[in-house]
Write a protein that holds these residues in place. Structure first.
Motif, PDB file in Angstrom:
ATOM      1  N   THR A  86      57.241  17.694 -70.967  1.00 37.10           N
ATOM      2  CA  THR A  86      57.419  19.209 -70.639  1.00 37.10           C
ATOM      3  C   THR A  86      56.322  19.622 -70.025  1.00 37.10           C
ATOM      4  O   THR A  86      55.160  19.265 -70.555  1.00 37.10           O
ATOM      5  CB  THR A  86      57.946  19.840 -71.977  1.00 37.10           C
ATOM      6  N   GLU A  87      56.353  20.637 -69.163  1.00 35.03           N
ATOM      7  CA  GLU A  87      55.198  21.381 -68.472  1.00 35.03           C
ATOM      8  C   GLU A  87      54.323  21.962 -69.686  1.00 35.03           C
ATOM      9  O   GLU A  87      55.109  22.773 -70.745  1.00 35.03           O
ATOM     10  CB  GLU A  87      55.639  22.416 -67.603  1.00 35.03           C
ATOM     11  N   ASN A  88      53.070  22.049 -69.759  1.00 32.81           N
ATOM     12  CA  ASN A  88      52.353  22.499 -70.944  1.00 32.81           C
ATOM     13  C   ASN A  88      52.528  23.804 -71.371  1.00 32.81           C
ATOM     14  O   ASN A  88      52.636  24.030 -72.563  1.00 32.81           O
ATOM     15  CB  ASN A  88      50.856  22.329 -70.481  1.00 32.81           C
ATOM     16  N   ALA A  89      52.712  24.688 -70.518  1.00 30.39           N
ATOM     17  CA  ALA A  89      53.112  26.236 -70.951  1.00 30.39           C
ATOM     18  C   ALA A  89      54.354  26.329 -71.667  1.00 30.39           C
ATOM     19  O   ALA A  89      54.521  26.881 -72.594  1.00 30.39           O
ATOM     20  CB  ALA A  89      52.943  27.284 -69.709  1.00 30.39           C
ATOM     21  N   GLN A  90      55.286  25.463 -71.195  1.00 31.68           N
ATOM     22  CA  GLN A  90      56.806  25.392 -71.749  1.00 31.68           C
ATOM     23  C   GLN A  90      56.626  24.778 -73.086  1.00 31.68           C
ATOM     24  O   GLN A  90      57.485  25.205 -73.921  1.00 31.68           O
ATOM     25  CB  GLN A  90      57.738  24.743 -70.849  1.00 31.68           C
ATOM     26  N   ILE A 119      65.261  18.122 -68.981  1.00 32.93           N
ATOM     27  CA  ILE A 119      63.801  17.984 -68.801  1.00 32.93           C
ATOM     28  C   ILE A 119      62.982  16.634 -68.530  1.00 32.93           C
ATOM     29  O   ILE A 119      62.333  16.160 -67.794  1.00 32.93           O
ATOM     30  CB  ILE A 119      62.793  18.812 -69.900  1.00 32.93           C
ATOM     31  N   THR A 120      63.726  15.759 -69.633  1.00 34.48           N
ATOM     32  CA  THR A 120      63.233  14.154 -69.541  1.00 34.48           C
ATOM     33  C   THR A 120      63.708  13.652 -68.273  1.00 34.48           C
ATOM     34  O   THR A 120      63.127  12.778 -67.433  1.00 34.48           O
ATOM     35  CB  THR A 120      64.012  13.619 -70.870  1.00 34.48           C
ATOM     36  N   THR A 121      65.143  14.008 -67.782  1.00 38.25           N
ATOM     37  CA  THR A 121      65.728  13.372 -66.654  1.00 38.25           C
ATOM     38  C   THR A 121      64.858  13.595 -65.321  1.00 38.25           C
ATOM     39  O   THR A 121      64.327  12.687 -64.617  1.00 38.25           O
ATOM     40  CB  THR A 121      67.061  13.953 -66.416  1.00 38.25           C
ATOM     41  N   THR A 172      61.103  15.415 -82.517  1.00 33.32           N
ATOM     42  CA  THR A 172      61.081  15.536 -80.920  1.00 33.32           C
ATOM     43  C   THR A 172      59.745  16.034 -80.698  1.00 33.32           C
ATOM     44  O   THR A 172      59.370  17.209 -81.023  1.00 33.32           O
ATOM     45  CB  THR A 172      62.090  16.477 -80.528  1.00 33.32           C
ATOM     46  N   LEU A 173      58.934  15.220 -79.771  1.00 35.34           N
ATOM     47  CA  LEU A 173      57.410  15.409 -79.359  1.00 35.34           C
ATOM     48  C   LEU A 173      57.309  15.487 -77.817  1.00 35.34           C
ATOM     49  O   LEU A 173      58.247  14.984 -77.390  1.00 35.34           O
ATOM     50  CB  LEU A 173      56.593  14.287 -79.870  1.00 35.34           C
ATOM     51  N   ALA A 174      56.453  16.190 -77.457  1.00 37.32           N
ATOM     52  CA  ALA A 174      56.246  16.645 -76.023  1.00 37.32           C
ATOM     53  C   ALA A 174      55.034  16.019 -75.608  1.00 37.32           C
ATOM     54  O   ALA A 174      54.269  15.735 -76.330  1.00 37.32           O
ATOM     55  CB  ALA A 174      56.205  18.036 -75.626  1.00 37.32           C
ATOM     56  N   THR A 175      55.201  15.575 -74.268  1.00 38.13           N
ATOM     57  CA  THR A 175      53.731  15.333 -73.541  1.00 38.13           C
ATOM     58  C   THR A 175      53.856  15.964 -72.216  1.00 38.13           C
ATOM     59  O   THR A 175      54.981  16.491 -71.722  1.00 38.13           O
ATOM     60  CB  THR A 175      53.710  13.791 -73.410  1.00 38.13           C
ATOM     61  N   GLN A 183      56.540  27.189 -80.351  1.00 38.82           N
ATOM     62  CA  GLN A 183      56.787  28.566 -81.156  1.00 38.82           C
ATOM     63  C   GLN A 183      58.176  28.704 -81.586  1.00 38.82           C
ATOM     64  O   GLN A 183      58.388  29.682 -82.388  1.00 38.82           O
ATOM     65  CB  GLN A 183      56.279  29.702 -80.157  1.00 38.82           C
ATOM     66  N   GLU A 184      59.197  28.313 -80.737  1.00 33.58           N
ATOM     67  CA  GLU A 184      60.610  28.773 -80.889  1.00 33.58           C
ATOM     68  C   GLU A 184      61.169  27.729 -81.812  1.00 33.58           C
ATOM     69  O   GLU A 184      62.430  27.944 -82.183  1.00 33.58           O
ATOM     70  CB  GLU A 184      61.363  28.977 -79.526  1.00 33.58           C
TER      71      GLU A 184
END
Length: 360
Positions: free
Chosen positions: A184-188, A8-10, A146-149, A194-195
């Motif tokens: 990461t895409e927001n819905a993902q 995802i990051t790449t 691990t945090l997402a944007t 959640q997982e």
């Protein structure tokens, strides 16, 4: 870092590189666009996101406000997940204007040495938060998480990286460092949270509210608390500079439609929620739960003021985050069409804060 997050990051790094590869002129033009000439455009291709922070676009489409103001100009729309992807489309000539966050706007302007884009109006202030899982109750608890944007180099990505740096954490654009950031895409992001595969995310509305109400997250940082009076731009209206110079009449109509949509939202609170959700169902495939939409709307303010006075700080944050090049943003704003509209209706004009044209 697991393989899934690395991929995802790449991909996000590659997307940002593409978004920043527009023409890089040696110097921007010293002369502002002549807004008295030009012609009305036959078509306007407009980008926006299926986010509550882009509600004036959602309402403008659903209620026909955009189509009515742009009478005689064919309107087509394209939906994006985050700013760098919209900038890539704008740079490639696939769209003419877009609702977007401030940091991708800054990136495009600096990358092109001031030739690519102009901010012509504000849209939204507020509506971005760092939400996290149980067990994270202070910045000290973030080490190794691990945090997402939404996307590398987008407005929330820059805000998170800058805030973490202020808290003493090191990050990098490949997901390494003391705290791992995975665009990461927001819905993902919601699904991964959640997982249990993400510890949190810095997100715009309605995604912050969705992680809280659907994923059990809680707020660690409300970005409004980091700005004076809680006012910071989340969404602005950005136009291709050549399109502005060639079709100022059409851009004036777009600016007027944005203003009318904001006014309509303020005057029709109950109907606005229904209109926003109806267009989200069209654009994203399903509407928001009522409690999610209500919480999201509580966290945003819609205004045509782009808060230009904050943009030098946003530049500094992008440099600190390592997601943009150094450069001048003088000339990024052209608020003359907006201020003409405001003056004609006896309203207070807004300032470009010395970073462009505002008619003063």
């Amino acid at each position: 870092m697991n393989t899934r997050i690395f991929k995802i990051t790449t991909l996000a790094v590659a997307a940002m590189m593409l978004a920043g590869c527009g023409a890089s002129a040696e110097a921007s033009s010293d002369e502002p666009a002549d807004l008295t000439g030009g012609t009305a455009a036959d078509a306007l291709r407009l980008g926006y996101f299926a986010n509550v922070t882009h509600a004036p676009a959602l309402v403008g489409v659903h209620e026909g406000i955009l189509a009515d103001e742009l009478e005689g100009t064919e309107l087509t729309t394209q939906i994006f997940n985050a700013g760098p992807a919209a900038i890539e489309a704008l740079s490639a000539g696939a769209i003419d204007a877009t609702y977007i966050g401030p940091n991708p706007s800054i990136n495009s302007y600096i990358q092109s040495a001031g030739e690519s884009v102009r901010i012509v109006a504000g849209v939204t202030s507020g509506g971005a938060q760092l939400v996290v899982r149980d067990g994270i109750d202070s910045p000290d608890d973030l080490a190794g998480t691990t945090l997402a944007t939404p996307q590398l180099g987008n407005t929330q990505d820059v805000a998170l990286r800058s805030w973490l740096a202020d808290e003493g954490y090191e990050t990098d654009t490949t997901g390494g460092g003391d705290v791992h950031i995975t665009p990461t895409e927001n819905a993902q992001t919601l699904t991964l949270f959640q997982e249990g595969d993400l510890d949190g995310a810095w997100l715009p509305e309605p995604w912050a509210s969705r992680l809280i109400l659907e994923g059990g997250a809680h707020v660690l940082v409300d970005e409004a608390d980091l700005w004076e009076d809680g006012a910071f731009p989340t969404t602005v209206l950005l136009v291709n500079a050549d399109f502005l110079a060639e079709h100022p009449e059409t851009v004036a109509e777009l600016v007027a439609a944005n203003d009318e949509a904001i006014t309509w939202i303020e005057a029709n609170a109950e109907d606005a929620s229904a209109a926003i959700n109806a267009q989200l169902e069209v654009d994203a495939g399903k509407p928001l739960a009522d409690d999610v939409l209500a919480r999201a709307l509580e966290n945003v303010t819609f205004s045509v003021n782009p808060h230009a006075e904050t943009f030098e700080t946003l530049v500094a944050n992008g440099l600190e985050a390592g997601t943009q090049k150094d450069g001048s943003i003088e000339g990024l704003f052209d608020l003359r069409l907006l201020n003409t509209l405001l003056s004609d209706s006896d309203r207070e004009t807004v300032s470009a804060a010395g970073l462009g044209e505002d008619g003063s």
